[in-house]
Design a protein around this motif. Structure first.
Motif, PDB file in Angstrom:
ATOM      1  N   TYR A   1     -10.551  -3.451   1.929  1.00 57.52           N
ATOM      2  CA  TYR A   1      -9.365  -3.310   0.907  1.00 57.52           C
ATOM      3  C   TYR A   1      -8.409  -3.712   0.378  1.00 57.52           C
ATOM      4  O   TYR A   1      -8.514  -4.281  -1.195  1.00 57.52           O
ATOM      5  N   PHE A   2      -7.949  -5.020   1.613  1.00 55.82           N
ATOM      6  CA  PHE A   2      -7.414  -6.012   1.431  1.00 55.82           C
ATOM      7  C   PHE A   2      -7.676  -7.343   0.921  1.00 55.82           C
ATOM      8  O   PHE A   2      -7.869  -7.727  -0.715  1.00 55.82           O
ATOM      9  N   ALA A   3      -8.274  -7.696   0.895  1.00 56.84           N
ATOM     10  CA  ALA A   3      -9.845  -8.360  -0.047  1.00 56.84           C
ATOM     11  C   ALA A   3      -9.852  -7.784  -1.268  1.00 56.84           C
ATOM     12  O   ALA A   3      -9.535  -9.244  -1.689  1.00 56.84           O
ATOM     13  N   MET A   4     -10.519  -6.766  -1.207  1.00 60.17           N
ATOM     14  CA  MET A   4     -10.765  -6.882  -2.884  1.00 60.17           C
ATOM     15  C   MET A   4      -9.684  -6.334  -3.135  1.00 60.17           C
ATOM     16  O   MET A   4      -9.961  -7.209  -4.943  1.00 60.17           O
ATOM     17  N   ALA A   5      -8.720  -6.152  -3.179  1.00 58.37           N
ATOM     18  CA  ALA A   5      -7.767  -5.842  -3.943  1.00 58.37           C
ATOM     19  C   ALA A   5      -7.551  -7.638  -4.936  1.00 58.37           C
ATOM     20  O   ALA A   5      -7.449  -8.186  -5.802  1.00 58.37           O
TER      21      ALA A   5
END
Ligand SMILES: Nc1ncnc2c1ncn2[C@@H]1O[C@H](COP(=O)(O)OP(=O)(O)O)[C@@H](O)[C@H]1O
Ligand SMILES: [Mg+2]
Lengths: 230, 217, 260
Positions: free
Chosen positions: B191-195
């Motif tokens: 999720y962090f990477a996608m954000a």
């Protein structure tokens, strides 16, 4: 039957009336989770903000990363993490407390940014004046900076209270019986979802509207020039 | 069971998450413009529905909205698949927040611009499309970027209406393998990477919009 | 011939503040009238009512004999519809103190946008005419520049060209040089001078450039608290004002007027 109350399925209105007491029980949990989570967010956020502004990069940068990470990942997944991982390390909290902890954590990232922006917005001259007067850092913060930052900070913090209210239903994912979970349960058992879910929507609308109105009242009474702490 | 085996199902979920986020952000932008512009209309028939939509969707919880679309609507004969309910719920929700961004940016355009447009006899519609929106659009982009990330995070809730997104896959995998820590850690990191990617993409889009709107040359 | 502009008993209020009360004012076709007076005396309000940027509470404004804020429908006089206002607005143009150019459009497009989309002129024709106007204001080479790349004086000259492109019958100037650095005032006044010479336009100007007003105007009106206290040919107003208030005002804006 739920919480000792029975539902009445003769008509939509009778149904609505009969499940209102159950939903109100859920509403109490919603409010409790909100208040607790919010208080946690306010304190943890302040701590994060101070660490973030620490003179040492060794402290400031990891804190910045933590804040960013908390802000950029879903509350639901953070909640699962706490709920399933903490027990592995021997920390067994009731679901309700885990839930408020998750709310408090995610929102502490938001509030820390509010604190930081509020403190940064105090004009540089104020710091310089405090320095010129030879005030200690503690007195500078307590008597000069924080009192002036409060009027900028409070309205933004208020907005997050309303957001937290709206995020509490997520706690139902780990079996916290807040309002939405109660409605879902009633729906599951009666196969009538429309009435309970609509009621929950209306109750949330009332709750957020009331809170927002109260906050605006409060805001208007804030002296813009600052609030002395003593 | 090692990371190499856990990752593929998580990545499949991440793909669904990305698709849902993208679709609902685009659809949400549509709702945002319709309602944001509608709220400023001189006509009550446009203004009131816009205000009602914005207030209801900003005033209630996304999860309540999703449950309502998914569990309550079928009872009056409108059955949505989890995917449609998820995308519709997310976009209606984010659109209501976006509408306030659109309204705010339009209202923040200089009064002189509106007066000049009137002095040149543009119709209200021409004034909106030719004068005000091109100037307001670049101002909307940074808050839109925040909303897009918000939407990505919100999309995790569609797992609760049985949509097989990243969060759903993580939970599923956890139930099967009991590898709680690696799975949930990987999920958070994904999720962090996608954000981060989404933020970068929105920055890029912002520059494109500024360029197209004639602000940078 | 109908006057170009006529205010009849116009009353304009902002909330409790009455800015104009039973205000009468006439401008003949082709006349150049300058409004002077202290800040807050209602000069802009008069222009803004004419440009339909402000509504009025009572009375009527006529442009070339036709009512602006009312129209006749089925033998009755009713409040003006949007169509009526649009038709009437065609006759009026305005140049603002803050220029109000469209920042996202090139100079050329600032000038052609309204002719193309409001007057429905073919693009080629609109552009040819825009370039002519740019030549008139001395900015031919800036057609492709954007407003932010121009000095204030240049922006105001573009704004004048933009207003002229709509071929108004009446052109309003609200303190066109007040937002400019002193060294740019001259170039803008020169352009206005030229417009006054070349076009058979009715012009109403609000300005604090007294020498310019004296030179260009057919008539000067001194505003005081929402009334025209005194009006007449510039020579008379500037050399032999009848009213004490006019003298007082001129003393403050023309420190050397005592010597002339
Ligand atoms: N939009 C407005 N709202 C309230 N008062 C206004 C507004 N516009 C102008 N006024 C008031 O009307 C009076 C006349 O203003 P104006 O016509 O701008 O004067 P001038 O152009 O002569 O300086 C002033 O007292 C001004 O404060
Ligand atoms: Mg004025």
């Amino acid at each position: 039957m739920l919480f000792g109350y029975h539902w009445n399925l003769t008509s939509d209105w009778a149904f609505a009336l009969s499940i209102l007491p159950m939903l109100l029980k859920g509403l109490v949990v919603t409010v409790e989770a909100t208040v607790l989570g919010y208080l946690l967010a306010l304190t943890l956020g302040l701590l994060l903000a101070l660490l973030r502004m620490a003179p040492s990069r060794l402290v400031a940068w990891p804190t910045a990363f933590i804040i960013e990470f908390l802000r950029d990942t879903p509350l639901l997944v953070q909640l699962y993490f706490l709920y399933f991982v903490l027990p592995l390390y021997g920390i067994n909290l009731p679901a309700f407390l885990t839930g408020t902890l998750a709310l408090g954590l995610q929102y502490s990232a938001y509030t820390s940014e509010v604190y930081r922006a509020g403190i940064k917005a105090v004009p540089k001259g104020q710091w310089e004046a405090a320095l010129a007067l030879d005030l200690t850092p503690l007195r500078t913060y307590r008597d000069i900076i924080v009192p002036q930052a409060i009027p900028r900070i409070l309205p933004a913090l208020g907005n997050y209270l309303v957001s937290i209210i709206k995020d509490t239903p997520i706690l139902s994912a780990v079996t916290v019986l807040e309002m939405l979970d109660v409605a879902k349960m009633v729906g599951d058992r009666t196969f009538r979802y429309m009435v309970p879910l609509t009621m929950v929507g209306v109750l949330f609308l009332l709750l957020t509207l009331l809170t927002a109105t109260a906050l605006r009242r409060l805001e208007r009474r804030l002296p813009q020039r600052g609030i002395p702490l003593r | 069971m090692m990371f190499a085996q856990l990752l593929p199902p998580l990545l499949r979920g991440a793909e669904i998450t990305a698709q849902i986020t993208l679709a609902s952000t685009l659809l949400g932008a549509l709702f945002a413009f319709a309602a944001g512009i509608g709220k400023l209309s001189r006509h009550r028939a446009l203004r009131w529905p816009a205000v009602g939509y914005i207030e209801v969707f900003r005033g209630t919880s996304l999860l309540v909205q999703l449950f309502w679309l998914f569990f309550a609507l079928p009872i009056i004969g409108i059955s949505l698949s989890p995917l449609s309910a998820g995308i519709l719920g997310l976009s209606l929700n984010i659109g209501a927040y976006g509408a306030e961004v659109v309204r705010g940016a339009l209202q923040a355009t200089a009064r002189g611009q509106r007066e000049a447009a009137r002095a040149l006899n543009f119709t209200p519609r021409q004034t909106l499309w030719r004068i005000l929106l091109p100037q307001a659009l670049p101002e909307m982009m940074p808050p839109f970027g925040n909303l897009a990330v918000q939407n990505l995070k919100d999309s995790a809730l569609v797992s609760l209406i049985t949509l097989a997104d990243l969060t759903y896959q993580a939970q599923n995998l956890r139930n099967i393998t009991l590898q709680t820590v690696p799975i949930l850690t990987a999920t958070l990191l994904l999720y962090f990477a996608m954000a981060l990617v989404l933020t970068a993409a929105m920055r890029w889009l912002e520059r494109r919009v500024r360029y197209a709107a004639g602000h940078e040359r | 011939m109908n006057p170009a502009v006529r205010f009849r008993q116009v009353t304009k209020r902002f909330g409790d503040l009455t800015v104009l009360e039973q205000f009468d004012f006439e401008v003949a076709q082709g006349e150049i009238v300058t409004l002077i007076g202290a800040s807050g005396s209602g000069k802009s309000t008069v222009l803004r009512i004419l440009m339909t940027l402000e509504e009025l509470q009572d009375g009527e404004v006529e442009i070339e004999g036709e009512p602006l804020w009312h129209e006749r429908k089925g033998g009755r006089t009713v409040a003006a519809s949007e169509q009526h206002l649009r038709r009437m607005r065609k006759k009026v143009g305005m140049v603002f103190q803050q220029f109000n150019l469209f920042p996202h459009m090139s100079v050329l497009r600032n000038i052609t946008e309204a002719p193309i989309h409001v007057l429905q002129l073919p693009r080629a024709e609109a552009e040819t005419r825009a370039r002519e106007l740019l030549r008139l204001v001395g900015l031919e080479e800036k057609a492709d520049a954007f407003p932010e790349q121009l000095s204030g004086g240049q922006q105001q000259r573009v704004a004048i060209a933009r207003a002229l492109a709509m071929r108004p019958r009446v052109l309003l100037f609200d303190e066109p040089t007040s937002a400019l650095d002193p060294e740019m005032v001259g170039e803008v006044l020169n352009v206005i001078r030229q417009v006054a010479g070349e076009h058979e336009l009715t012009m109403i100007l609000v300005t604090h450039e007294m020498n310019f007003a004296r030179e260009i105007s057919d008539r000067v009106c001194f505003f005081d608290q929402g009334r025209i206290l005194e009006q007449g040919p510039p020579e008379q107003i500037f050399t032999a004002p009848r009213e004490e208030r006019t003298r007082e005002f001129l003393r403050t804006v023309l420190p050397d007027s005592g010597r002339t």
